[in-house]
Design an enzyme around this catalytic site. Sequence first.
Site, PDB file in Angstrom:
ATOM      1  N   CYS A 116      -1.053 -38.275 -25.132  1.00 44.78           N
ATOM      2  CA  CYS A 116      -2.435 -39.070 -24.944  1.00 44.78           C
ATOM      3  C   CYS A 116      -1.956 -40.511 -25.207  1.00 44.78           C
ATOM      4  O   CYS A 116      -0.828 -40.896 -25.408  1.00 44.78           O
ATOM      5  CB  CYS A 116      -3.344 -38.647 -26.162  1.00 44.78           C
ATOM      6  SG  CYS A 116      -2.898 -39.019 -27.739  1.00 44.78           S
ATOM      7  N   CYS A 119       0.087 -41.947 -27.958  1.00 41.45           N
ATOM      8  CA  CYS A 119       1.518 -41.669 -27.797  1.00 41.45           C
ATOM      9  C   CYS A 119       2.337 -43.221 -27.397  1.00 41.45           C
ATOM     10  O   CYS A 119       3.197 -43.525 -27.866  1.00 41.45           O
ATOM     11  CB  CYS A 119       1.952 -40.762 -27.253  1.00 41.45           C
ATOM     12  SG  CYS A 119       1.329 -39.111 -27.675  1.00 41.45           S
ATOM     13  N   ASP A 526       3.537 -14.408  -4.300  1.00 44.01           N
ATOM     14  CA  ASP A 526       4.955 -14.078  -4.779  1.00 44.01           C
ATOM     15  C   ASP A 526       4.380 -13.504  -6.187  1.00 44.01           C
ATOM     16  O   ASP A 526       3.229 -13.834  -6.660  1.00 44.01           O
ATOM     17  CB  ASP A 526       5.678 -15.309  -4.915  1.00 44.01           C
ATOM     18  CG  ASP A 526       6.888 -15.025  -5.715  1.00 44.01           C
ATOM     19  OD1 ASP A 526       7.406 -14.077  -5.504  1.00 44.01           O
ATOM     20  OD2 ASP A 526       7.108 -15.791  -6.524  1.00 44.01           O
ATOM     21  N   ASP A 721       6.322 -19.717  -6.000  1.00 44.22           N
ATOM     22  CA  ASP A 721       6.920 -20.341  -7.009  1.00 44.22           C
ATOM     23  C   ASP A 721       8.350 -19.974  -7.144  1.00 44.22           C
ATOM     24  O   ASP A 721       8.711 -18.855  -6.849  1.00 44.22           O
ATOM     25  CB  ASP A 721       6.259 -20.001  -8.241  1.00 44.22           C
ATOM     26  CG  ASP A 721       6.990 -20.143  -9.591  1.00 44.22           C
ATOM     27  OD1 ASP A 721       7.318 -21.344  -9.915  1.00 44.22           O
ATOM     28  OD2 ASP A 721       7.227 -19.229 -10.203  1.00 44.22           O
ATOM     29  N   ASP A 725      11.710 -19.216  -3.010  1.00 46.63           N
ATOM     30  CA  ASP A 725      10.392 -19.178  -2.154  1.00 46.63           C
ATOM     31  C   ASP A 725      10.429 -20.424  -1.290  1.00 46.63           C
ATOM     32  O   ASP A 725       9.649 -20.139  -0.257  1.00 46.63           O
ATOM     33  CB  ASP A 725       9.051 -19.361  -3.131  1.00 46.63           C
ATOM     34  CG  ASP A 725       8.889 -17.767  -3.615  1.00 46.63           C
ATOM     35  OD1 ASP A 725       9.514 -16.878  -3.267  1.00 46.63           O
ATOM     36  OD2 ASP A 725       8.353 -17.992  -4.669  1.00 46.63           O
TER      37      ASP A 725
END
Lengths: 833, 73
Positions: A116, A119, A526, A721, A725
């Site tokens: 956020c 940080c 997949d 993924d 692939d």
Amino acid sequence: MNASANPDCAAEECFHCGQPIPQNTHYPVEIERISRDMCCRGCQAVAQAIVDGGLVDYYRHRTAKSGTAALDASEVVPEWLRQAKLYDLPEVQHSFVRQEAGEVREASLILEGIVCAACIWLNEHHISSLPGVLSVEINYSTHRARVRWDNARIRLSEILHAVAAIGYTAHPFDPGRQEQIFQKERQAALRRLFIAGIGMMQVMMYAVPMYLAADDGSMPAWIASMMRWASLVLTLPVVAYSALPFFLGAWRDMKLRKTGMDVPVALGVGAAFLASVYATLTGEGEVYFDSVTMFVFFLLSGRFLEMGARRKAADAAEKLVKLQPAMANRLVAYPESWKDELVSVSALSLGEYVLIRPGEGVPADGLVEQGASQVDESLLTGESRPVAKGIGERLIAGTVNVDSSLVMKVDGLGQDTVLSGIVRLLDRAMAEKPALAQLADRVAAWFVLVLLVIAVVTGTIWYFIEPARAFWITVAVLVVSCPCALSLATPAALTAATGSLTRLGLLTTRGHALETLARATHFVFDKTGTLTHGKMSLLEVIPLGGVVKEQCLRLAAVLEHASEHAIARALSAAVEADSQALDVGETVNVPGSGVEGIVGGRRYRLGRPQFAGELCAGEVPEIALLGRNGATIVALADESGWLALFVMGDSLRPDAAGLVAGLQQRGKTVVLLSGDQEDAAQQVAKELGIQVVRAGMTPQGKLDYVRELQCEGGVVAMVGDGVNDAPVLAAADVSIAMGGGTQVARASADMILLSEHLPHLNAGLDIAVRTQHVIRQNLTWAFSYNLLAIPLAALGFITPWMAGIGMSASSLLVVLNALRLVQSEPGGEKKIR
Amino acid sequence: MPCAWFNPSRGAKKRFDKIMEILYLLIPLSVVLIFLIVGIFLWAVRSRQFDDMEGPAHRILMDDDRPQLPPDA
């Protein structure tokens, strides 16, 4: 913050990272006079560093808990810190550090762990408070920092260390030429857009009074003339600078003897502008500077938004380059000694030996020379189960060693690695596809040709009828038919829809993706990482002896406590182990088999059923082999017999069934393609109601299957993924990658599901279909407008100023119609007020 | 002839034209103003103010003021 004010009462979750605090641990830090409990020494050290640095405000500002501290205080010399020292060497630095006068240096860092805005605040304050740091700037959107420091007073490794002390990780990176080119392009696009925008607004200010007072002559001539000149002055930069890319594109097209979409745009802008300049100079005829600027502005804003979306996708891919290790442990005098030195991967050569410790990435392709371990190849295969590797077996660059140290003989580097090969395959597949783009270009080319012919014919005919009017009527034809509505119709709708989709976490990276998604007939999934989580988790516990389930789990978690193995992590995640409550003796890790240890005075074995069975000399129970296809069985036994079986596997995403049902309801064919064994794939298909299943597919097999579907006339949407692939993703008509998936796949996918929330795909399909409708409406409007307006103009019924208004109104209508796609709330998440 | 934006008598028209002479100044001034605005924008782009479109919105909320009361009071 609702933490207890009473310091004696232990809070349930770590104040720093939000993880649950194990019982009987006590790592307090006093923050703003209240003692807060942390979950581990790492978090304690980080929180203490933040408090000591006077940066306690961080805890007030933050909107999300931090990640668990990367720094483990128990580790004497953390591995990455040894590497950080290397970043101080000038030969390593020269690729990413810029030297200024004297000892002043500047570097770009990628920060990890930023959740956020607080940080950013924390890092900026912390780094800039270090003596010797001259300035630090952190970009919130890209998580990149630019740091300038005085090398005589502070070292880069000390800066990296300081960042680690407050719980973040910083990597130096080479911004590279690509990045610089993009920055330049973005700035140029911003300048062009702004100049066109402000030019449009001001020219419109002059245009409105002229339109209002156009016919009755109530505006004194000198005012009209001044306004025209002012418009001319303001339109000049818009045409000469903002519209330059269109002119250059048109010029490039002309040189290649083809007519792209840039040609009509350049022609329309050019003709309208030149005619207006002529009218201004001679003082007769109409000006349409307003139409010119508006047209340029609309087109540029579309392109700008599109560029931003595409950039976001490229960014994700870029971050992944770091995954491949940059450093390797070279064994200098193997096999005589095991002395290793840290070198950069580019310094390795074929035939050398490298040491790969557990948790490290494999730096190059090679064969295992010594040792046995498990290697996580999910990057390449999408397969979440680590693969056992023994002497003589092949290791692939980019995979991660999980179990124990390996010695590897290097036999493939750089361009020759398997990973590079896959990337090349991907490039080829991507080069095969721009059929759709070509079609759009062909239509535009014909439109322009027809238009030019009409303009020339009109001009010639009118020259014989009434020479004085010929030029203005020709201009009116060119302007009224200015293909703005035509060329805006598709991009405007796509841009609007892309915005809505991005809010759903579905990022579009290619222009054709939405259109193809709406037309798709087959959805090919997949399995691993797409319909399933792609991570090992505990599915079931089967107690076999007299010990209860919970106790078995605790034993297992304790035994695996020290291990970083994927199965161990899944077991630990399933139970909050309490290592102090059970008296753990020595544990021995047997690579590839399991772990043996003494807990509470008894000897246990946890691992493969055969391995555990050796301890109790028992037959492997039948149940361990029955009906658990595709899952991994881990057995727990002591000297007297079997205790429990743990069924480990990849669990389905909870929303996968909803997605499949939704797609089937729309009449789409859903197909499951998997590299896994038949039974594992069938199991998943049965649970989700998928009828068509192809299991045990190689990457080439998947590619062939997709091609086959396409030959039968199917439009294939591939959801996948993993790098294996990637060629299939590129060959499919439209490809969608999971955001958390293997990063290389992202770069090649047409769409990326960043949210990893599968039902968003259904919502995305909705938007895609609606976008198709809007595009069709827009095109219908643009064509019928042109069909009506061109003949009218050619017959001399339309004066240029009417043409200008018609053109602007036409494009405005198209844009407003497209904006309907933005206003609708995404995916049934309508808020009730 | 009736007119869209004003319908003056002869004398009024003269006065109106007189007043409208200010446009000799105002129109060029508007052009100059636009160029000024463009110049400021170009400077802002060059000094990288548009590189981060999200950060500043958050940053402004995080000043170093300490609240007068302890958080649990």
